[in-house]
Motif scaffolding. Structure first.
Motif, PDB file in Angstrom:
ATOM      1  N   SER A 137      18.512 -17.317  -4.371  1.00  0.00           N
ATOM      2  CA  SER A 137      18.506 -15.852  -4.400  1.00  0.00           C
ATOM      3  C   SER A 137      19.429 -15.372  -5.514  1.00  0.00           C
ATOM      4  N   LEU A 138      19.082 -14.196  -6.038  1.00  0.00           N
ATOM      5  CA  LEU A 138      19.890 -13.646  -7.128  1.00  0.00           C
ATOM      6  C   LEU A 138      21.312 -13.358  -6.651  1.00  0.00           C
ATOM      7  N   ARG A 139      21.477 -12.977  -5.374  1.00  0.00           N
ATOM      8  CA  ARG A 139      22.818 -12.755  -4.838  1.00  0.00           C
ATOM      9  C   ARG A 139      23.649 -14.027  -4.915  1.00  0.00           C
ATOM     10  N   GLU A 140      23.061 -15.129  -4.487  1.00  0.00           N
ATOM     11  CA  GLU A 140      23.788 -16.406  -4.542  1.00  0.00           C
ATOM     12  C   GLU A 140      24.031 -16.823  -5.979  1.00  0.00           C
ATOM     13  N   TRP A 141      23.104 -16.549  -6.838  1.00  0.00           N
ATOM     14  CA  TRP A 141      23.249 -16.903  -8.259  1.00  0.00           C
ATOM     15  C   TRP A 141      24.393 -16.120  -8.892  1.00  0.00           C
ATOM     16  N   LEU A 142      24.546 -14.829  -8.513  1.00  0.00           N
ATOM     17  CA  LEU A 142      25.618 -14.003  -9.065  1.00  0.00           C
ATOM     18  C   LEU A 142      26.988 -14.441  -8.560  1.00  0.00           C
ATOM     19  N   ASP A 143      27.065 -14.836  -7.290  1.00  0.00           N
ATOM     20  CA  ASP A 143      28.354 -15.131  -6.668  1.00  0.00           C
ATOM     21  C   ASP A 143      28.697 -16.611  -6.661  1.00  0.00           C
ATOM     22  N   ARG A 144      27.980 -17.400  -7.413  1.00  0.00           N
ATOM     23  CA  ARG A 144      28.302 -18.832  -7.423  1.00  0.00           C
ATOM     24  C   ARG A 144      29.669 -19.044  -8.066  1.00  0.00           C
ATOM     25  N   PRO A 145      30.466 -19.962  -7.553  1.00  0.00           N
ATOM     26  CA  PRO A 145      31.844 -20.144  -8.032  1.00  0.00           C
ATOM     27  C   PRO A 145      31.867 -20.531  -9.515  1.00  0.00           C
ATOM     28  N   GLY A 146      32.759 -19.930 -10.243  1.00  0.00           N
ATOM     29  CA  GLY A 146      32.965 -20.269 -11.637  1.00  0.00           C
ATOM     30  C   GLY A 146      31.834 -19.874 -12.562  1.00  0.00           C
ATOM     31  N   ARG A 147      31.055 -18.865 -12.194  1.00  0.00           N
ATOM     32  CA  ARG A 147      29.935 -18.468 -13.057  1.00  0.00           C
ATOM     33  C   ARG A 147      30.465 -17.889 -14.360  1.00  0.00           C
ATOM     34  N   ALA A 148      29.966 -18.421 -15.462  1.00  0.00           N
ATOM     35  CA  ALA A 148      30.309 -17.902 -16.792  1.00  0.00           C
ATOM     36  C   ALA A 148      29.235 -16.913 -17.210  1.00  0.00           C
ATOM     37  N   VAL A 149      29.681 -15.801 -17.816  1.00  0.00           N
ATOM     38  CA  VAL A 149      28.749 -14.753 -18.218  1.00  0.00           C
ATOM     39  C   VAL A 149      28.107 -15.148 -19.542  1.00  0.00           C
ATOM     40  N   ASP A 150      26.787 -15.346 -19.496  1.00  0.00           N
ATOM     41  CA  ASP A 150      25.989 -15.601 -20.687  1.00  0.00           C
ATOM     42  C   ASP A 150      25.206 -14.317 -20.963  1.00  0.00           C
ATOM     43  N   ALA A 151      25.574 -13.616 -22.047  1.00  0.00           N
ATOM     44  CA  ALA A 151      25.008 -12.295 -22.302  1.00  0.00           C
ATOM     45  C   ALA A 151      23.492 -12.334 -22.380  1.00  0.00           C
ATOM     46  N   ALA A 152      22.957 -13.297 -23.130  1.00  0.00           N
ATOM     47  CA  ALA A 152      21.502 -13.365 -23.292  1.00  0.00           C
ATOM     48  C   ALA A 152      20.814 -13.621 -21.955  1.00  0.00           C
ATOM     49  N   GLU A 153      21.404 -14.520 -21.143  1.00  0.00           N
ATOM     50  CA  GLU A 153      20.807 -14.839 -19.853  1.00  0.00           C
ATOM     51  C   GLU A 153      20.877 -13.643 -18.914  1.00  0.00           C
ATOM     52  N   CYS A 154      22.027 -12.937 -18.924  1.00  0.00           N
ATOM     53  CA  CYS A 154      22.174 -11.783 -18.041  1.00  0.00           C
ATOM     54  C   CYS A 154      21.205 -10.669 -18.430  1.00  0.00           C
ATOM     55  N   VAL A 155      21.056 -10.407 -19.715  1.00  0.00           N
ATOM     56  CA  VAL A 155      20.112  -9.389 -20.167  1.00  0.00           C
ATOM     57  C   VAL A 155      18.685  -9.789 -19.794  1.00  0.00           C
ATOM     58  N   HIS A 156      18.404 -11.088 -19.890  1.00  0.00           N
ATOM     59  CA  HIS A 156      17.070 -11.594 -19.536  1.00  0.00           C
ATOM     60  C   HIS A 156      16.776 -11.357 -18.052  1.00  0.00           C
ATOM     61  N   VAL A 157      17.744 -11.628 -17.190  1.00  0.00           N
ATOM     62  CA  VAL A 157      17.573 -11.386 -15.756  1.00  0.00           C
ATOM     63  C   VAL A 157      17.409  -9.890 -15.493  1.00  0.00           C
ATOM     64  N   PHE A 158      18.270  -9.075 -16.135  1.00  0.00           N
ATOM     65  CA  PHE A 158      18.198  -7.623 -15.931  1.00  0.00           C
ATOM     66  C   PHE A 158      16.847  -7.066 -16.378  1.00  0.00           C
ATOM     67  N   ARG A 159      16.342  -7.528 -17.512  1.00  0.00           N
ATOM     68  CA  ARG A 159      15.061  -7.040 -18.006  1.00  0.00           C
ATOM     69  C   ARG A 159      13.939  -7.351 -17.021  1.00  0.00           C
ATOM     70  N   GLN A 160      13.944  -8.565 -16.427  1.00  0.00           N
ATOM     71  CA  GLN A 160      12.886  -8.930 -15.484  1.00  0.00           C
ATOM     72  C   GLN A 160      12.923  -8.048 -14.233  1.00  0.00           C
TER      73      GLN A 160
END
Length: 774
Positions: free
Chosen positions: A32-55
Motif C-alpha cells: 500500500s502507498l501508506r506503507e510505502w511512504l512510512d517505511r523506515p529510512g525512506r530516502a526522498v527520490d524527487a523523480a520517483e515521488c513526482v512519478h507516484v504523484f502524477r499517477q
C-alpha cells in the motif's frame, strides 16, 4: 464491495480487478502507498515521488472527467508495485466515509474536463488488507490509518456539519497533502503527528522549504484554504511542476527497462549456456560411447577374421588329408595285391574319413540358423544386456585408468637408470589396453554365450519327499556327495534321505525309495556333505544341535551342542574336511572358536581355497567375512541389502553371492576395495520373488540358481542381472487332476550337481525335481 457514496456512480470493475490485485500482490510484491511512504529510512527520490504523484493525480482526473469526486484519494487507498512504482487505486482500508459525492461546483468542473472515452482507474481491495497486516518498524500502521482520515479531510469538509461529501476541490486538497507526505519524511510518529497538525494551518517544515522549494510552493497552492482558488485537475496535470520532470522520468524509466531487459537477456544467455554445456556433455559421452563401441566392433571383427582364416586353413588341410588318403589307397592297392581282402576295409575307412571331413567345418546355413534362434532372446532382454555391457565396460575403463596412473607414479618416483630387462615390463599403454580389451571382449562374449547357450529347463526326473505320518513335507536342504553319485534331502519331517542319482534318472517310476534313511530327533534345517570322506554328512536342526552322520552305518558319530537356539546353516571346509562351521539364531557362528554377532546368523560358508576364512549372512542385512585366526572383528563387511541375508555362497576365492529377502541376489568382489566395508556390489540380480522364506542358493560355473516364492526356479549368470532361465513347479489338484495355482507353495532349496548343467530343486510340499538346462 460497496459503491462510492455521494456520487451515485460506481467506477471500476470490482470483481475482475479484485482478483487481479490478488495476483499482483503475490507475484509483483506490491504494498500500500501508506506503507510505502512510512517505511523506515525512506530516502526522498524527487523523480520517483513526482512519478507516484502524477499517477494518483491522473487517477483522480479520470474520475473527475466522469463526474465523480473520489473522496478517498488517500495513501491507504492506493498500492505501489515495483520496479517502476506503478500505482493502482483500491478500496479504502480505513472506511469509506470520505468517499463523497459531487457538489454543484464539482459538476461544473466535470463538464469542463469530461472525456467520454476515458476509463475509470482500476480498483483493488486486498493489498490494503495486506498493508494493515504488515506493521512498520517506526510507524504503527493501524495508528496511522486511524489518523489518516483526519489528515486528508479538507477545511471545508471539516466545517460542513451537513456532511455534503467530497468535492472536486477537496480531492485537489488531498493531493496537496499527499505531495507533502511524498517529499517530507519523519523519524518518529510524534514528529509526523506534529508535522501533519501544522500542515492543517499550511505551516511547512523548514527543511522542506529549503530543500524542495518548488514542491512546497505547489503543495501550498493545492491546499489553499479557499476551494475556488485551488487549481482544477486539468491545470494540475498541465502544470510546469509535473511536466518539467516528465522527460527525466521517462529517461529513467527507459534506463530501468533497458537494465531489466539486459538482466533478462543475461538470464536467458546463462540458461542457454548451461543447457548447451549439459547437451555437450551428453554429446561427448555419446561420442565416447560410439568410439569404444567402434573399438569393440573392430576387435570382434578382427577375432572373427582370425577365426575365419583358421577355419579356411582347417578346411584346406582336411581336403588335402582326404585327397592324400585316396592317393595312398591307390598306391597301396598296387603294392598290396596279394591281400585283396583289405581293400574293402580300406575303402570303408576312406568313406568314413571323407564324411568326417565334410562335418569338420560348420556350414553358413547352420551358423545363421543358430544366430536367428538366439537373436529373439537377445532382443527380448536388449535393454538389460545393454546396461550390463556398459557397466562392465566402465569397470574396464576404471581399471585401465588406475593402472596407468599407478604406472606413471612408479615411473616418476623410480630410478632414471634402466636395465636391459626392465623394458619387458614397460610396454606401451596402448598395447596394455589392447590386451585388456581383448580379454574384456572375450569375457563378455563368454558370458553372453553362456546366457544364450540354454533356452529352457527340462525335467529329467521327479520324486516325492513325502511321509504318511507327517503333515508337513517341506524340504529345507539338498546336496550331492563328493562324487555326485548320491544326493541327500532333509527337512521338517526329521529325516535325512539319501538317493542314488543314476537310479532316479534312469528308472522312471512313480515312487522312488532312498538307499539310506536316517531319523533325527528334531526338524532338520541344513545338510553338508564332506568333500573328502564320501560317507560323512553334517546336519543342523531346530534345537541347536549339529551332528555328523556316517551314511554307511546310518548313525551319528559326532554330536555338538554349541548353540542355544535353532541352527540355520552348516558347512564343511573343502580344503580341510576336518573343519566344520555352523550359524545359529543365537547370533553365533561356531568353528574353531565362537564368533558372536549382533543378530541372527542365517548362513555360513568356508572360503573355497582356505579353511581360515568364512562368510556369514546375518539378519541385520549385512555379510561379514571373518579370519578364523582373529575372530574379534570381521576383516570385511558387505553392506547393500535392505532385509535379512538368507544365504551366502563363494563364487570363487574373492567373489561372494548373497541372497536376501529383499527380492534380490548380489554379487560382491572382495578385492574391489581395500577397506573394511564394501557398499557397492558389482551386480544385483532381480526377477524372482523372495520376501519371507528361505528359497535356496547354489552356484556352478558362473550360473547362479535360486528359488522363488512363486514356486519357480530361477537361473542367473554372473555377468547379467536378469534371469537366464526359469521353471515353475506345477501343482495338481488331487481330486480333479487339473493344474492349479497354489500361492502358499514356494521353492525351498536348490543345488547344482557339481559343475554340470543339472540342478536339483525342491519345494515346500516335498516335490523334488531334477532339472537340466537344455
Amino acid at each position: 464491495m460497496e459503491p462510492p457514496r455521494g456520487g451515485g456512480r460506481r467506477w471500476g470493475d470490482a470483481d475482475g480487478e479484485e482478483e487481479a490485485g490478488r495476483r499482483g500482490g503475490e507475484d509483483g510484491g506490491e504494498v500500500s502507498l501508506r506503507e510505502w511512504l512510512d517505511r523506515p529510512g525512506r530516502a526522498v527520490d524527487a523523480a520517483e515521488c513526482v512519478h507516484v504523484f502524477r499517477q494518483v493525480a491522473e487517477a483522480v482526473a479520470v474520475a473527475h472527467a466522469q463526474g465523480v469526486a473520489v473522496g478517498s484519494a488517500r495513501p491507504s487507498c492506493f498500492v505501489v508495485s515495483p520496479p517502476f512504482a506503478r500505482v493502482a487505486f483500491i478500496e479504502s482500508a480505513s472506511g469509506s466515509d470520505a468517499s463523497g459525492s459531487c457538489s454543484g461546483s464539482g459538476s461544473g468542473d466535470a463538464s469542463e474536463d469530461a472525456d467520454p472515452d476515458a476509463e475509470p482507474p482500476p480498483r483493488r481491495r486486498d493489498a490494503a488488507v495486506r498493508g494493515e497486516e504488515r506493521a512498520g518498524k517506526s510507524f504503527p500502521l493501524k495508528s496511522v490509518l486511524a489518523m489518516e482520515l483526519n489528515w486528508y479531510t479538507s477545511p471545508e469538509e471539516a466545517d460542513d456539519s451537513g456532511g455534503g461529501g467530497a468535492t472536486f476541490a477537496s480531492d485537489v486538497y488531498r493531493l496537496g497533502v499527499l505531495l507533502f507526505e511524498l517529499f517530507c519524511t519523519f523519524e518518529t510518529v510524534e514528529e509526523k503527528m506534529r508535522g501533519m497538525a501544522n500542515l492543517r494551518h499550511r505551516v511547512l517544515p523548514p527543511q522542506l522549504l529549503l530543500k524542495w522549494p518548488k514542491e512546497a510552493s505547489f503543495c501550498q497552492l493545492l491546499m489553499h484554504p479557499v476551494p475556488e482558488t485551488r487549481p482544477k485537475m486539468s491545470e494540475v496535470l498541465q502544470s510546469e511542476f509535473l511536466n518539467r520532470s516528465r522527460n527525466s522520468l521517462e529517461e529513467r524509466e527507459a534506463a530501468l527497462r533497458l537494465r531489466e531487459e539486459i538482466e533478462e537477456q543475461e538470464l536467458l544467455l546463462d540458461f542457454l549456456q548451461q543447457l548447451q554445456k549439459r547437451k555437450q556433455d551428453i554429446a561427448d559421452s555419446l561420442q565416447d560411447t560410439v568410439a569404444f563401441l567402434s573399438s569393440d566392433i573392430n576387435e570382434v571383427l578382427h577375432q572373427q577374421s582370425a577365426l575365419g582364416q583358421c577355419v579356411n586353413f582347417s578346411s584346406d588341410l582336411d581336403k588335402e588329408v582326404c585327397s592324400g588318403t585316396v592317393e595312398d589307397q591307390s598306391d597301396c592297392g598296387s603294392r598290396k595285391r596279394f591281400r585283396p581282402e583289405l581293400q574293402g576295409v580300406d575303402m570303408e575307412e576312406h568313406n568314413h574319413s571323407v564324411e568326417e571331413c565334410s562335418r569338420t567345418v560348420p556350414s553358413s546355413e547352420l551358423i545363421q540358423e543358430s544366430v536367428l534362434s538366439k537373436s529373439s532372446r537377445l532382443m527380448k532382454n536388449f535393454k538389460k544386456l545393454e546396461t550390463a555391457y556398459f557397466l562392465t565396460r566402465s569397470n574396464l575403463a576404471k581399471q585401465v585408468g588406475n593402472q596407468l596412473s599407478s604406472h606413471h607414479v612408479v615411473r616418476a618416483t623410480g630410478s632414471a637408470v634402466g636395465t636391459e630387462g626392465s623394458s619387458i615390463d614397460d610396454f606401451p599403454s596402448e598395447r596394455q589396453y589392447g590386451r585388456r580389451q581383448r580379454s574384456w571382449v572375450n569375457s563378455f562374449l563368454e558370458g553372453l554365450c553362456k546366457y544364450l547357450s540354454f533356452s529352457k529347463l527340462k525335467v529329467r526326473a521327479e520324486l516325492k519327499h513325502c511321509d504318511l505320518l507327517n503333515s508337513s513335507n517341506l524340504v529345507c536342504s539338498v546336496g550331492f556327495d563328493r562324487d555326485k553319485e548320491f544326493f541327500a534331502t532333509a527337512g521338517v519331517n526329521k529325516k535325512i534321505k539319501v538317493f542314488e542319482y543314476n537310479m532316479i534318472v534312469s528308472e522312471h517310476r512313480d515312487i522312488h525309495y532312498p538307499v539310506v534313511e536316517m531319523c533325527n530327533r528334531s526338524k532338520l534345517s541344513c545338510i553338508s556333505w564332506n568333500s573328502y570322506m564320501k560317507s560323512h554328512i553334517a546336519s543342523s536342526d531346530f534345537e541347536g544341535i549339529v551332528q555328523v552322520w556316517d551314511v554307511t552305518r546310518s548313525q551319528v558319530f559326532v554330536e555338538m551342542r554349541e548353540h542355544e537356539r535353532r541352527v540355520w546353516s552348516v558347512d564343511f571346509s573343502i580344503v580341510d574336511p576336518t573343519k566344520l562351521v555352523s550359524g545359529s539364531d543365537d547370533g553365533t557362528a561356531g568353528s574353531i572358536g565362537t564368533i558372536r554377532t549382533r543378530a541372527n546368523v542365517c548362513s555360513v560358508q568356508f572360503q573355497p581355497d582356505t579353511a581360515r576364512s568364512i562368510a556369514i549372512g546375518s539378519a541385520d542385512h549385512k555379510i561379514y567375512c571373518y579370519d578364523l585366526r582373529n575372530i574379534r572383528a570381521p576383516y570385511c563387511t558387505l553392506v547393500g541389502h535392505t532385509k535379512t541375508v538368507s544365504y551366502v555362497k563363494y563364487l570363487d576365492a574373492s567373489t561372494i553371492v548373497s541372497a536376501s529377502t529383499d527380492n534380490s541376489l548380489k554379487l560382491w568382489d572382495l578385492s574391489a576395495s581395500p577397506g573394511r566395508i564394501i557398499d557397492s556390489p558389482i551386480q544385483t540380480f532381480t526377477g524372482h520373488t523372495n520376501t519371507k522364506n528361505f528359497v535356496g542358493l547354489s552356484i556352478s560355473d558362473g550360473y547362479i540358481a535360486t528359488g522363488s516364492e512363486t514356486n519357480e526356479v530361477f537361473v542367473y549368470h554372473k555377468e547379467f542381472p536378469m534371469p537366464v532361465l526359469a521353471y515353475k513347479f506345477s501343482v495338481t489338484d488331487p481330486i480333479s487332476g487339473q493344474e492349479i495355482d497354489d500361492s502358499s507353495q514356494f521353492i525351498s532349496c536348490v543345488c547344482w550337481r557339481g559343475q554340470s548343467s543339472t540342478l536339483l530343486s525342491a519345494n515346500s510340499s516335498g516335490n523334488i525335481k531334477i532339472l537340466e538346462m537344455d
